[in-house]
Every structure is written in C-alpha cells, then in structure tokens.
Design a protein around this motif. Structure first.
Motif, mmCIF file in Angstrom:
data_model
loop_
_atom_site.group_PDB
_atom_site.id
_atom_site.type_symbol
_atom_site.label_atom_id
_atom_site.label_comp_id
_atom_site.label_asym_id
_atom_site.label_seq_id
_atom_site.Cartn_x
_atom_site.Cartn_y
_atom_site.Cartn_z
ATOM 1 N N ALA A 80 0.393 -1.267 0.110
ATOM 2 C CA ALA A 80 0.084 0.270 0.085
ATOM 3 C C ALA A 80 0.759 1.355 -0.339
ATOM 4 O O ALA A 80 0.210 2.108 -0.687
ATOM 5 C CB ALA A 80 -0.465 0.495 0.700
ATOM 6 N N VAL A 81 1.930 0.821 0.774
ATOM 7 C CA VAL A 81 2.669 2.545 1.054
ATOM 8 C C VAL A 81 3.002 2.808 -0.661
ATOM 9 O O VAL A 81 3.261 3.869 -1.014
ATOM 10 C CB VAL A 81 3.776 2.030 1.817
ATOM 11 N N GLU A 82 3.875 1.480 -1.443
ATOM 12 C CA GLU A 82 3.913 1.726 -2.823
ATOM 13 C C GLU A 82 3.218 2.376 -3.359
ATOM 14 O O GLU A 82 3.135 3.575 -4.405
ATOM 15 C CB GLU A 82 4.451 0.647 -3.276
ATOM 16 N N LEU A 83 1.436 1.863 -3.316
ATOM 17 C CA LEU A 83 1.038 1.981 -4.444
ATOM 18 C C LEU A 83 0.088 3.793 -4.306
ATOM 19 O O LEU A 83 0.043 4.525 -5.055
ATOM 20 C CB LEU A 83 -0.422 1.674 -3.840
ATOM 21 N N ARG A 84 -0.042 4.245 -2.672
ATOM 22 C CA ARG A 84 0.304 5.577 -2.614
ATOM 23 C C ARG A 84 1.397 6.294 -3.067
ATOM 24 O O ARG A 84 1.262 7.793 -3.738
ATOM 25 C CB ARG A 84 0.653 5.722 -1.381
ATOM 26 N N ALA A 85 2.350 5.641 -3.160
ATOM 27 C CA ALA A 85 3.647 6.954 -3.555
ATOM 28 C C ALA A 85 3.004 6.568 -5.510
ATOM 29 O O ALA A 85 3.754 8.183 -5.925
ATOM 30 C CB ALA A 85 5.366 6.148 -3.660
ATOM 31 N N LYS A 86 2.734 5.879 -6.308
ATOM 32 C CA LYS A 86 2.505 6.033 -7.288
ATOM 33 C C LYS A 86 1.305 6.634 -7.607
ATOM 34 O O LYS A 86 1.212 6.701 -8.545
ATOM 35 C CB LYS A 86 2.356 4.535 -7.879
ATOM 36 N N GLY A 87 0.082 7.275 -6.481
ATOM 37 C CA GLY A 87 -0.808 7.663 -7.060
ATOM 38 C C GLY A 87 -2.350 6.812 -6.527
ATOM 39 O O GLY A 87 -3.625 7.512 -7.294
ATOM 40 N N LYS A 88 -1.625 5.034 -6.639
ATOM 41 C CA LYS A 88 -3.034 4.075 -6.665
ATOM 42 C C LYS A 88 -3.963 4.661 -5.387
ATOM 43 O O LYS A 88 -3.777 3.812 -4.675
ATOM 44 C CB LYS A 88 -2.642 3.218 -7.206
ATOM 45 N N HIS A 89 -4.462 5.250 -5.009
ATOM 46 C CA HIS A 89 -4.692 5.892 -3.715
ATOM 47 C C HIS A 89 -6.485 4.098 -3.431
ATOM 48 O O HIS A 89 -6.302 3.909 -2.461
ATOM 49 C CB HIS A 89 -5.448 7.016 -3.826
ATOM 50 N N ARG A 90 -6.904 4.422 -4.987
ATOM 51 C CA ARG A 90 -8.509 3.136 -4.484
ATOM 52 C C ARG A 90 -7.219 1.870 -4.147
ATOM 53 O O ARG A 90 -7.943 1.412 -2.696
ATOM 54 C CB ARG A 90 -8.545 3.610 -5.383
ATOM 55 N N GLU A 91 -5.958 1.223 -4.747
ATOM 56 C CA GLU A 91 -6.001 0.011 -4.422
ATOM 57 C C GLU A 91 -5.039 0.284 -2.932
ATOM 58 O O GLU A 91 -5.094 -0.813 -2.440
ATOM 59 C CB GLU A 91 -4.996 -0.435 -5.184
ATOM 60 N N ALA A 92 -4.716 1.268 -2.820
ATOM 61 C CA ALA A 92 -3.626 1.398 -1.666
ATOM 62 C C ALA A 92 -4.878 1.275 -0.630
ATOM 63 O O ALA A 92 -4.886 0.785 0.598
ATOM 64 C CB ALA A 92 -2.879 2.815 -1.956
ATOM 65 N N PHE A 93 -5.804 2.451 -0.482
ATOM 66 C CA PHE A 93 -6.516 2.289 0.747
ATOM 67 C C PHE A 93 -6.975 0.932 0.465
ATOM 68 O O PHE A 93 -7.441 0.077 1.902
ATOM 69 C CB PHE A 93 -8.591 2.754 0.298
ATOM 70 N N SER A 94 -7.993 -0.146 -0.609
ATOM 71 C CA SER A 94 -8.134 -1.566 0.003
ATOM 72 C C SER A 94 -6.908 -2.099 0.869
ATOM 73 O O SER A 94 -7.936 -2.777 1.574
ATOM 74 C CB SER A 94 -8.361 -2.069 -1.756
ATOM 75 N N ARG A 95 -5.919 -1.725 0.344
ATOM 76 C CA ARG A 95 -4.820 -2.727 1.235
ATOM 77 C C ARG A 95 -5.104 -2.328 2.701
ATOM 78 O O ARG A 95 -4.609 -2.819 3.284
ATOM 79 C CB ARG A 95 -3.796 -3.044 0.262
#
Lengths: 130, 313
Positions: free
Chosen positions: A61-76
């Motif tokens: 999730a930390v990596e996804l947030r850094a990439k701006g993929k907040h929806r996927e990050a939130f899910s995790r």
C-alpha cells in the motif's frame, strides 16, 4: 448554516468530480490507523500470522500510494487494519487465558493448602475432645 | 439546515464510493495465505454471512453487562462489514469485490469474536480472583483456629519447600485436567507412575510409514499449546508397533514416528530440550498381538508428560 451547506456541497462535489482525491483521503485515514496498529503489534511483539500478512499489505500500500494509486492502496490498508486488529485481539486473548490458567493454579494451590489446614484443625479438635 | 448539510456530505460521499469500481489485483508479494482464504471462503457466501451475523449477535448478547465502548464499536464494525459483503455478493458472488468484502467481513467478525471471548475470559478471571480471596480468607481463619488450639502445630508449614510442594501438586493436577480434555476415539489420557500418558492411535501416521498425517495434528498442536503455558512440564514420546513384520524394521519405524512427533511439537514452539523421543518397536505391547483389535491398540504413540522435573534428567 448556509455556509455549512455550501461547504458540504463543495466537499461532495469535489469527491464526486474527483474520486481519486476521495480515495486519497480514505487511504490517508486508513494508513494512519494501520500505522498505529502496526506499531502496537511491534511494541507488544505480537507474532500472529495475521501480522505477517498485514505487513505485506501495508508495504504494498505504501508503494501504491507513492504511485498515486490511492484506491488500491486504500483497499489493502483497510484489510491490513482488520488483520492487525485481529492479531492484537488474539494476542490479548492468549495473555488473558494464560493469566487465568495461572489463577486456576493459584486457586488449586490455595484449595490444597486449605484442605491441609482444615484436616489439621479437625485432628486437633478430635484430640481436644475428652 | 445543519442536518441537511451533514446529510449532503454523507450521501455524496456514499455515492462517490458506490460509483467506483473495485479492482483488486493481488501483488505477487501478497501472501498466498490470503488468496487461499479468499478462495476458500466464497462457497455459499450469503449463507455463511447470515450464519456469521447470527453467531456474532449471539456472542455479543452473551456479554451482558461486561461490554465496554470498544466492544460495542467492534461489534458494529463487524456488522457493517457483513452488510457490505452481503451487498457485494448479492448480485454476483464471484467478483474481486465480492471476494474482498467477504474476506474483510470474515476477518472483522473473527476479530470481534476473539474480543468477545477475551471479555468472557476476563470475567472468568475476576471470578477466579474472588474464589482465591475467599479460599485465602478461609485459610487465615483455619490458621487462627489451629494456633488457638496448638500454637506449635503450624511450625514448618510456612517454609518455601512446603509452598513449592503444594504448587507442584496443583500444577500436576491442572496439567492433567487440561490434557484430559483432549480425549476422543483416537486419543486416551491416563495417569500412571510415569506421569500423564496421552496415547495416540496410529491414525496419526500413514500406514506403515512414519510421516504424520493431518488427521490428528490439531490435537498434537493442542498438546503443544498446553505445554507452552506449563514451562515445568516435559515430555517423553514413545513409539510402539504391533509384532507383525521384521523386528528391526518395527524398531526403526517406532523411532522415526516418535522423532517426527517430536519435530512437529518443536515446530509448534515447544523447546526441544523439553522433549525426548524413543522407539520401542513391539517390545511393550499393551494388548495381545493375536487379534486385530489387540494389534490396533499396540500400534500407538504415547506422550508421557511429567511436571517439575527437567527433561533429560
């Protein structure tokens, strides 16, 4: 009151027009919760399997947030929060059960001593009878 | 107006969430365990969610006055997860969103169950403390009465040795009681001069082999749990066979089976120094070997548990 309504509508429009920023806020909130629970698990040295899984989800999730993929990050992160909570609950339960087992042992010890003292007392009373 | 504003936020927020489409591609680093759970939990998800909700509500109801705000919050969070999963599964059960929501509901409910169990255990602990206090008061009263009748009688009964003996005896009884709870058709628990003896049938192993099957592993894991909270307990694992076949092969098989049980307990967290594994082949039958019933009884592994003496002594 009117100001409040305007603010509310503005927020709502922002959320609708930009779902990504909605998830950004949600992910941020879940990241805070997950981070606090993760720290609790580390401080209390919780070693449940759920912590391992949650750590992996958190890391991704930390990596996804850094990439701006907040929806996927939130899910995790949301999942990680649930798993950390479960791990802490399991750990607390195990501690409580262990405490109770110690209490059970202490009760048995006390009962054993009581039986001994009561037996001595009965014998003394029997001896004291004329 | 204030309410309308708040309602506006909630409605629009919900709409924004509902309008989005969940995509849940699992990263390669994410645990297989999670994927397995997801796959395993989706058979009849709506039925399972219903059962989940019923059990959760029942467990919550059992707490009575012992609940605190944290328990209430967990209960409601689990219920809302279940509702979200039900919504996700209603139209199409086999979607990533349905899998995810179901999985979250399952783990959140489990968390709530564990929390409720903790609440119950704490209440039990409070009861035990009350019982201990009552017994201690009776001990004091008994001591007073004894001292009035014969002040010399209690000399020597307050020594550390006396207390240690009483504690060891109580510990032995507590361990015996916990192991007794393991009994079923395949497992018997007896007490003899060696200590507590847990006899496990050869269903624990594949026929003629030493590898453990999954059938009784949970029971062995329970043994490990009990050992974990009784640090003074040590265990000797004894492998036994019937008398069919070659003597040396039976001896080897019994040794390997005992060694594999030992290894399993070590993987469950029991310190290896607390475990001794031995094989006796068919040298120690407990029934005649001339009937199938007798041979079945003789094919066994015995876990002999002693308390308060170090393993290896």
């Amino acid at each position: 009151m009117q100001k409040l309504a305007v603010v509310a509508l503005t927020i709502a429009v922002c959320l609708l027009s930009s779902c990504g920023s909605g998830y950004k806020l949600l992910a941020q909130e879940r990241a805070s919760a997950a981070s606090a629970l993760k720290a609790s698990c580390e401080n209390e040295k919780v070693q449940e399997i759920e912590v391992t899984i949650a750590d992996s989800l958190y890391e991704v999730a930390v990596e996804l947030r850094a990439k701006g993929k907040h929806r996927e990050a939130f899910s995790r992160l949301d999942f990680a929060v649930i798993l950390y909570q479960l791990a802490l609950a399991k750990s607390t339960l195990e501690e409580t059960i262990e405490e109770n087992q110690e209490l059970e042992t202490a009760l048995k010890v006390a009962q054993s001593k009581l039986a001994t003292y009561e037996q001595i007392l009965q014998e003394l009373k029997a001896d004291a009878k004329p | 107006m204030k309410n309308a504003g708040v309602l506006g936020i909630v409605l629009c927020f919900s709409a924004a969430l509902a309008a989005s489409v969940w995509v849940y591609p699992w990263d390669a680093r994410e645990q297989d365990a999670v994927r397995t759970q997801l796959a395993a939990r989706v058979a009849d998800p709506l039925g399972k969610l219903k059962v989940m909700q019923t059990r959760l509500t029942e467990a919550y109801g059992r707490l009575g006055d012992n609940v605190d705000p944290q328990d209430v919050a967990l209960y409601h969070e689990a219920l809302s997860r279940i509702e979200a999963a039900r919504e996700a599964c209603r139209d199409e059960e086999d979607t990533p969103q349905a899998h995810e929501e179901f999985s979250k509901a399952w783990y959140a409910s489990r968390g709530a169950f564990v929390q409720f169990r903790t609440v119950e255990e704490r209440a039990r602990g409070r009861g035990l403390r009350v019982d201990i206090d009552a017994v201690l008061r009776r001990i004091d009263a008994a001591k007073d009465s004894i001292n009035k009748l014969d002040p010399t009688k209690l000399t020597g009964m307050h020594t550390p040795e006396y207390d240690a003996q009483a504690e060891a005896q109580a510990m032995r009884e507590a361990v015996q009681a916990r192991f007794k709870s393991l009994e079923n058709e395949q497992i018997t628990v007896e007490r003899d001069k060696r200590g507590t003896v847990i006899s496990v049938s050869d269903m624990l192993f594949e026929v003629g082999k030493s590898a453990l099957t999954g059938k009784l592993k949970p029971n062995l894991a329970r043994v490990a749990d009990i050992l974990a909270v009784n640090p003074n307990a040590h265990i000797t694992i004894e492998g036994h066979t019937d008398n069919r076949g070659d003597k040396s092969r039976n001896q080897r098989l019994s040794e390997q089976r005992a060694a594999n049980v030992k290894q399993f307990l070590i993987t469950q967290g029991v310190d290896s120094t607390r475990i001794i594994a031995r094989g006796y082949g068919f040298k120690r039958p407990i029934a005649p070997n001339d009937t199938e019933e007798g041979r079945r009884k003789n094919r066994r592994v015995e876990l002999v548990i002693g308390v308060a003496e170090a393993a290896g002594k």
